[in-house]
Write a protein that holds these residues in place. Structure first.
Motif, PDB file in Angstrom:
ATOM      1  N   LYS A  18       0.844  -1.185   0.000  1.00  0.00           N
ATOM      2  CA  LYS A  18       0.000   0.000   0.000  1.00  0.00           C
ATOM      3  C   LYS A  18       0.885   1.242   0.000  1.00  0.00           C
ATOM      4  N   VAL A  19       0.318   2.360  -0.415  1.00  0.00           N
ATOM      5  CA  VAL A  19       1.069   3.612  -0.411  1.00  0.00           C
ATOM      6  C   VAL A  19       1.594   3.906   0.995  1.00  0.00           C
ATOM      7  N   GLU A  20       0.802   3.573   1.999  1.00  0.00           N
ATOM      8  CA  GLU A  20       1.201   3.842   3.385  1.00  0.00           C
ATOM      9  C   GLU A  20       2.329   2.937   3.879  1.00  0.00           C
ATOM     10  N   ASP A  21       2.764   1.986   3.081  1.00  0.00           N
ATOM     11  CA  ASP A  21       3.941   1.179   3.422  1.00  0.00           C
ATOM     12  C   ASP A  21       5.240   1.905   3.060  1.00  0.00           C
ATOM     13  N   THR A  22       5.116   3.024   2.382  1.00  0.00           N
ATOM     14  CA  THR A  22       6.296   3.804   1.999  1.00  0.00           C
ATOM     15  C   THR A  22       7.045   4.273   3.233  1.00  0.00           C
ATOM     16  N   ALA A  23       8.325   3.940   3.315  1.00  0.00           N
ATOM     17  CA  ALA A  23       9.141   4.301   4.479  1.00  0.00           C
ATOM     18  C   ALA A  23      10.558   3.797   4.276  1.00  0.00           C
ATOM     19  N   MET A  24      11.439   4.242   5.167  1.00  0.00           N
ATOM     20  CA  MET A  24      12.752   3.629   5.281  1.00  0.00           C
ATOM     21  C   MET A  24      12.591   2.440   6.211  1.00  0.00           C
ATOM     22  N   TYR A  25      13.059   1.284   5.798  1.00  0.00           N
ATOM     23  CA  TYR A  25      12.942   0.071   6.585  1.00  0.00           C
ATOM     24  C   TYR A  25      14.287  -0.286   7.211  1.00  0.00           C
ATOM     25  N   TYR A  26      14.251  -0.571   8.521  1.00  0.00           N
ATOM     26  CA  TYR A  26      15.452  -0.853   9.277  1.00  0.00           C
ATOM     27  C   TYR A  26      15.408  -2.253   9.870  1.00  0.00           C
ATOM     28  N   CYS A  27      16.546  -2.902   9.861  1.00  0.00           N
ATOM     29  CA  CYS A  27      16.748  -4.171  10.529  1.00  0.00           C
ATOM     30  C   CYS A  27      17.365  -3.868  11.900  1.00  0.00           C
ATOM     31  N   ALA A  28      16.956  -4.616  12.933  1.00  0.00           N
ATOM     32  CA  ALA A  28      17.495  -4.381  14.269  1.00  0.00           C
ATOM     33  C   ALA A  28      17.641  -5.688  15.021  1.00  0.00           C
ATOM     34  N   SER A  29      18.528  -5.666  16.015  1.00  0.00           N
ATOM     35  CA  SER A  29      18.851  -6.863  16.784  1.00  0.00           C
ATOM     36  C   SER A  29      18.854  -6.545  18.265  1.00  0.00           C
ATOM     37  N   GLY A  30      18.351  -7.494  19.080  1.00  0.00           N
ATOM     38  CA  GLY A  30      18.333  -7.273  20.513  1.00  0.00           C
ATOM     39  C   GLY A  30      18.367  -8.568  21.294  1.00  0.00           C
ATOM     40  N   ARG A  31      18.761  -8.474  22.560  1.00  0.00           N
ATOM     41  CA  ARG A  31      18.841  -9.665  23.413  1.00  0.00           C
ATOM     42  C   ARG A  31      17.500  -9.889  24.099  1.00  0.00           C
ATOM     43  N   PHE A  32      16.579 -10.501  23.388  1.00  0.00           N
ATOM     44  CA  PHE A  32      15.296 -10.861  23.979  1.00  0.00           C
ATOM     45  C   PHE A  32      14.899 -12.243  23.484  1.00  0.00           C
ATOM     46  N   GLU A  33      14.065 -12.932  24.273  1.00  0.00           N
ATOM     47  CA  GLU A  33      13.644 -14.283  23.927  1.00  0.00           C
ATOM     48  C   GLU A  33      12.334 -14.311  23.144  1.00  0.00           C
ATOM     49  N   PHE A  34      11.494 -13.323  23.404  1.00  0.00           N
ATOM     50  CA  PHE A  34      10.187 -13.304  22.760  1.00  0.00           C
ATOM     51  C   PHE A  34      10.107 -12.093  21.831  1.00  0.00           C
ATOM     52  N   PRO A  35       9.416 -12.202  20.721  1.00  0.00           N
ATOM     53  CA  PRO A  35       9.351 -11.097  19.750  1.00  0.00           C
ATOM     54  C   PRO A  35       8.896  -9.790  20.391  1.00  0.00           C
ATOM     55  N   SER A  36       9.489  -8.698  19.937  1.00  0.00           N
ATOM     56  CA  SER A  36       9.168  -7.385  20.474  1.00  0.00           C
ATOM     57  C   SER A  36       9.123  -6.352  19.358  1.00  0.00           C
ATOM     58  N   LEU A  37       8.101  -5.505  19.397  1.00  0.00           N
ATOM     59  CA  LEU A  37       7.996  -4.413  18.433  1.00  0.00           C
ATOM     60  C   LEU A  37       8.348  -3.071  19.078  1.00  0.00           C
ATOM     61  N   HIS A  38       8.974  -3.142  20.255  1.00  0.00           N
ATOM     62  CA  HIS A  38       9.353  -1.931  20.972  1.00  0.00           C
ATOM     63  C   HIS A  38      10.797  -1.548  20.666  1.00  0.00           C
ATOM     64  N   LEU A  39      11.017  -0.300  20.346  1.00  0.00           N
ATOM     65  CA  LEU A  39      12.357   0.162  19.982  1.00  0.00           C
ATOM     66  C   LEU A  39      13.379  -0.105  21.064  1.00  0.00           C
ATOM     67  N   ASP A  40      12.989   0.027  22.324  1.00  0.00           N
ATOM     68  CA  ASP A  40      13.972  -0.083  23.388  1.00  0.00           C
ATOM     69  C   ASP A  40      14.393  -1.519  23.671  1.00  0.00           C
ATOM     70  N   SER A  41      13.828  -2.478  22.944  1.00  0.00           N
ATOM     71  CA  SER A  41      14.268  -3.875  23.067  1.00  0.00           C
ATOM     72  C   SER A  41      15.509  -4.147  22.233  1.00  0.00           C
ATOM     73  N   TYR A  42      15.897  -3.197  21.403  1.00  0.00           N
ATOM     74  CA  TYR A  42      16.940  -3.420  20.405  1.00  0.00           C
ATOM     75  C   TYR A  42      18.212  -2.638  20.699  1.00  0.00           C
ATOM     76  N   ASN A  43      19.342  -3.311  20.460  1.00  0.00           N
ATOM     77  CA  ASN A  43      20.644  -2.718  20.712  1.00  0.00           C
ATOM     78  C   ASN A  43      21.358  -2.265  19.447  1.00  0.00           C
ATOM     79  N   TYR A  44      21.138  -2.992  18.351  1.00  0.00           N
ATOM     80  CA  TYR A  44      21.881  -2.727  17.121  1.00  0.00           C
ATOM     81  C   TYR A  44      20.914  -2.437  15.982  1.00  0.00           C
ATOM     82  N   TRP A  45      21.317  -1.508  15.120  1.00  0.00           N
ATOM     83  CA  TRP A  45      20.467  -1.077  14.020  1.00  0.00           C
ATOM     84  C   TRP A  45      21.270  -0.999  12.726  1.00  0.00           C
ATOM     85  N   GLY A  46      20.586  -1.295  11.624  1.00  0.00           N
ATOM     86  CA  GLY A  46      21.184  -1.096  10.314  1.00  0.00           C
ATOM     87  C   GLY A  46      20.942   0.331   9.840  1.00  0.00           C
TER      88      GLY A  46
END
Length: 124
Positions: free
Chosen positions: A87-115
């Protein structure tokens, strides 16, 4: 050092499909949760999809549920995001990120490393 390098961003028409890849290096990929985030101009960065270290647990934002699939290949230290019915609303810069968590998280503060991000532009 830790590196996350995204690729696959493109300009596509609505209804199309994109496959984004993230190549990770410099750390033990299989022990980290991974996620995809996006940021459109003038908007805050938001979580799109996340996957547990094993790959068995996944989570998606409501905006892409049913249209997106996140996956990982721990042997190749690679993260994948496929989105269809774009969709048009999918337009954005997409980033990959990595974090030390066991369960999936959509919160920014769960992540330590970013592309650095890969641009996705969807036009009608």
């Amino acid at each position: 050092q830790v590196q996350l390098v995204e690729s696959g961003g493109d300009s596509v028409q609505t209804g199309g499909t994109l496959l984004l890849s993230c190549a990770a290096s410099g750390y033990d990929f299989s022990n980290y949760g991974m996620g995809w985030f996006r940021q459109a101009p003038g908007k805050e960065r938001e979580g799109v999809a996340s996957v547990s270290p094993s790959g068995r647990a996944k989570s998606y934002a409501d905006s892409v549920t049913g249209r997106a699939a996140i996956s990982r290949d721990n042997a190749k230290s690679t993260l994948i995001l496929q989105i269809h019915s774009l969709k048009v609303e999918d337009t954005a810069m997409y980033y990959c990120a990595s974090g030390r968590f066991e369960f999936p998280s959509l919160h920014l503060d769960s992540y330590n490393y970013w592309g650095q991000g890969t641009q996705v532009t969807v036009s009608s």
